[in-house]
Design an enzyme around this catalytic site. Sequence first.
Site, PDB file in Angstrom:
ATOM      1  N   GLU A  26      -0.171   7.784 -16.857  1.00 44.51           N
ATOM      2  CA  GLU A  26       0.221   7.421 -18.229  1.00 44.51           C
ATOM      3  C   GLU A  26       0.414   5.917 -18.348  1.00 44.51           C
ATOM      4  O   GLU A  26       0.677   5.226 -17.349  1.00 44.51           O
ATOM      5  CB  GLU A  26       1.541   8.162 -18.556  1.00 44.51           C
ATOM      6  CG  GLU A  26       2.068   7.897 -19.953  1.00 44.51           C
ATOM      7  CD  GLU A  26       3.210   8.836 -20.353  1.00 44.51           C
ATOM      8  OE1 GLU A  26       3.724   9.572 -19.485  1.00 44.51           O
ATOM      9  OE2 GLU A  26       3.572   8.835 -21.543  1.00 44.51           O
ATOM     10  N   ASN A 173       0.722  16.372 -26.971  1.00 44.93           N
ATOM     11  CA  ASN A 173       1.576  16.503 -25.787  1.00 44.93           C
ATOM     12  C   ASN A 173       3.016  16.770 -26.221  1.00 44.93           C
ATOM     13  O   ASN A 173       3.506  16.134 -27.156  1.00 44.93           O
ATOM     14  CB  ASN A 173       1.545  15.191 -24.986  1.00 44.93           C
ATOM     15  CG  ASN A 173       2.623  15.142 -23.909  1.00 44.93           C
ATOM     16  OD1 ASN A 173       2.533  15.837 -22.900  1.00 44.93           O
ATOM     17  ND2 ASN A 173       3.662  14.337 -24.130  1.00 44.93           N
ATOM     18  N   GLU A 174       3.664  17.683 -25.571  1.00 43.78           N
ATOM     19  CA  GLU A 174       5.089  17.979 -25.824  1.00 43.78           C
ATOM     20  C   GLU A 174       5.387  17.913 -27.317  1.00 43.78           C
ATOM     21  O   GLU A 174       6.271  17.148 -27.767  1.00 43.78           O
ATOM     22  CB  GLU A 174       5.999  17.043 -25.014  1.00 43.78           C
ATOM     23  CG  GLU A 174       5.823  17.260 -23.522  1.00 43.78           C
ATOM     24  CD  GLU A 174       6.929  16.677 -22.638  1.00 43.78           C
ATOM     25  OE1 GLU A 174       7.773  15.916 -23.124  1.00 43.78           O
ATOM     26  OE2 GLU A 174       6.939  17.007 -21.426  1.00 43.78           O
ATOM     27  N   TYR A 240       9.789  19.912 -14.608  1.00 48.51           N
ATOM     28  CA  TYR A 240      10.130  18.929 -13.579  1.00 48.51           C
ATOM     29  C   TYR A 240      11.258  19.455 -12.694  1.00 48.51           C
ATOM     30  O   TYR A 240      12.166  20.147 -13.180  1.00 48.51           O
ATOM     31  CB  TYR A 240      10.583  17.616 -14.226  1.00 48.51           C
ATOM     32  CG  TYR A 240       9.444  16.810 -14.813  1.00 48.51           C
ATOM     33  CD1 TYR A 240       8.707  15.950 -14.020  1.00 48.51           C
ATOM     34  CD2 TYR A 240       9.093  16.921 -16.159  1.00 48.51           C
ATOM     35  CE1 TYR A 240       7.661  15.201 -14.542  1.00 48.51           C
ATOM     36  CE2 TYR A 240       8.041  16.182 -16.700  1.00 48.51           C
ATOM     37  CZ  TYR A 240       7.329  15.318 -15.878  1.00 48.51           C
ATOM     38  OH  TYR A 240       6.289  14.584 -16.394  1.00 48.51           O
ATOM     39  N   GLU A 297       2.196  18.664 -16.280  1.00 51.55           N
ATOM     40  CA  GLU A 297       3.238  17.747 -15.810  1.00 51.55           C
ATOM     41  C   GLU A 297       4.181  18.529 -14.914  1.00 51.55           C
ATOM     42  O   GLU A 297       4.794  19.507 -15.350  1.00 51.55           O
ATOM     43  CB  GLU A 297       4.013  17.123 -16.982  1.00 51.55           C
ATOM     44  CG  GLU A 297       3.177  16.126 -17.760  1.00 51.55           C
ATOM     45  CD  GLU A 297       3.947  15.349 -18.812  1.00 51.55           C
ATOM     46  OE1 GLU A 297       5.171  15.156 -18.646  1.00 51.55           O
ATOM     47  OE2 GLU A 297       3.319  14.938 -19.808  1.00 51.55           O
ATOM     48  N   GLN A 346       3.612  11.215 -11.452  1.00 52.11           N
ATOM     49  CA  GLN A 346       2.351  10.645 -11.903  1.00 52.11           C
ATOM     50  C   GLN A 346       1.694   9.938 -10.725  1.00 52.11           C
ATOM     51  O   GLN A 346       2.340   9.716  -9.707  1.00 52.11           O
ATOM     52  CB  GLN A 346       2.598   9.677 -13.037  1.00 52.11           C
ATOM     53  CG  GLN A 346       3.221  10.332 -14.273  1.00 52.11           C
ATOM     54  CD  GLN A 346       3.179   9.447 -15.506  1.00 52.11           C
ATOM     55  OE1 GLN A 346       2.590   8.380 -15.523  1.00 52.11           O
ATOM     56  NE2 GLN A 346       3.850   9.913 -16.573  1.00 52.11           N
TER      57      GLN A 346
HETATM   58  O1  AHR Z   1       5.959  11.978 -17.230  1.00 54.13           O
HETATM   59  C1  AHR Z   1       6.927  11.348 -18.007  1.00 54.13           C
HETATM   60  C2  AHR Z   1       7.118  11.996 -19.359  1.00 54.13           C
HETATM   61  O2  AHR Z   1       7.661  13.266 -19.201  1.00 54.13           O
HETATM   62  C3  AHR Z   1       5.879  12.253 -20.162  1.00 54.13           C
HETATM   63  O3  AHR Z   1       5.465  11.135 -20.889  1.00 54.13           O
HETATM   64  C4  AHR Z   1       6.321  13.317 -21.094  1.00 54.13           C
HETATM   65  O4  AHR Z   1       5.255  14.135 -21.522  1.00 54.13           O
HETATM   66  C5  AHR Z   1       7.362  14.078 -20.304  1.00 54.13           C
HETATM   67  O5  AHR Z   1       8.515  14.301 -21.033  1.00 54.13           O
END
Ligand code: AHR
Length: 495
Positions: A26, A173-174, A240, A297, A346
């Site tokens: 990103e 995205n999101e 995450y 992600e 990432q």
């Molecule tokens: O990866 C960091 C961020 O996490 C991304 O930009 C977003 O999609 C997510 O909340």
Amino acid sequence: MGNRILINADISKAQINKHIYGHFAEHLGRCIYEGIWVGKESSIPNTKGIRNDVLEALRAIRVPVLRWPGGCFADEYHWKDGIGPYEQRKRMVNTHWGGVIENNHFGTHEFMLLCELLECEPYICGNVGSGTVQEMSEWVEYMTFDGESPMASWRGENGRETPWRLKYFGVGNENWGCGGHMRPEYYADLYRRYQTYVRNYGDNRIFKIAGGANVDDYNWTEVLMKHAGGLMDGLSLHYYTIPGDFWLGKGSALDFDTDEWFITMKRALHMDELISRHGAIMDKYDPDKRVGLIIDEWGTWFDVEPGTNPGFLYQQNSIRDALVAALHFNIFHKHADRVYMANIAQTVNVLQAMILTEGDKMLLTPTYHIFDMFKVHQDAELLSVESSLGVCGHQGQELPQVMVSASKDHAGRVHLSLVNIDPGQEAEIYVEVRGLDAEELRPVGRILTARHMNDHNTFEQPSTVAPAPFEQVVADKTGLKLRLPAMSAVTLCLN
Ligand code: AHR
């Protein structure tokens, strides 16, 4: 009776899509700028602006697919700002990530060049949150139309006559968060509308990916599948691994205790339940599993390294991160019939990165080495494995100590991967292999382990955590006996 594993080398369950080993880069912190793009004039050796050391390292792990330009950045990105002569490209503020100036020097042409150099599939995420249908539609036309059209001609003026091949395209995205704070019903309708104009030109076929749920928002998946499932090829999911609390303190990447180690492993293992439950909802609307689950992600998210820009999400990476990655791969393999793609967040200098850079220096993280060791499973057939394995734990938490998966590649080689998450205890394991003759068993492999829970690589000592030949394995006519040290991951080729 000890730890036992039975591998059925003649029973294949599904193909492990190589895209499970995908990446995400990103416009955030030092991922794209410095980490990948240094510009043609840089003293750091580069190929048309892309740093050579990073290119070489990423080629070695066979990156199959790369997602770009975000993340949250995607829903603020206007692609037309990032094409044409550099001096004319618009300078904007990256409002989401650190408020820094984005000079748009890394745009569509540069990203496509990066994918060509890596020989990987580009996966572009379009802007739904602040972009128009026309803008999204024209981006696809710009990249893929072959012949005379306003966008194709413009592409030619910018130096690229032939269209690129683009398979993967994300429609936002999101969208439940930074991508527009939408309700699933509203986004489902917007998805239907935007995707209509994501056209297939010539023989280019686009695999359309709808913005999916945050963690355990099962209602999001339900609504999306119900109202838009027939118009998508993939549905995303973001999760995450955060040992602490997202807002109150996520935890340190290097300064943690045994308790936090186990919390991290437990939260990483939660991915299994998330895939099962989102998958069950998808099964209801898509029993043939036509729509792929795209976990675009995932990875660890800790507090930023002290003294670094909080908006840059720069964190160190230890043996703990490596084992989190290995656990994820085992989980993704297990669900290979539904998980089509996954993209770690990432690639460079951000979150659970493969590579860290500092000026012209570069290091490979422990996570990088897991991608390297596990790449043998890309596109291989997942094998049926039966196991009876022990548990480990700390302060009342009980977790499986060892996770395992096995696959057979196109050449008939059987690979076995094992992860021991216990930071204090080794595991002795007996492996029986059905479907391979005992004389064929010639195990050769590598191990990644460390002496301390927070061992990591630095620019001064870049090889503290690095793979080594795995020697604690013996084969006889009954199978294999191996010793898996505490906190280790092993990948073995059995024949
Ligand atoms: O990866 C960091 C961020 O996490 C991304 O930009 C977003 O999609 C997510 O909340």
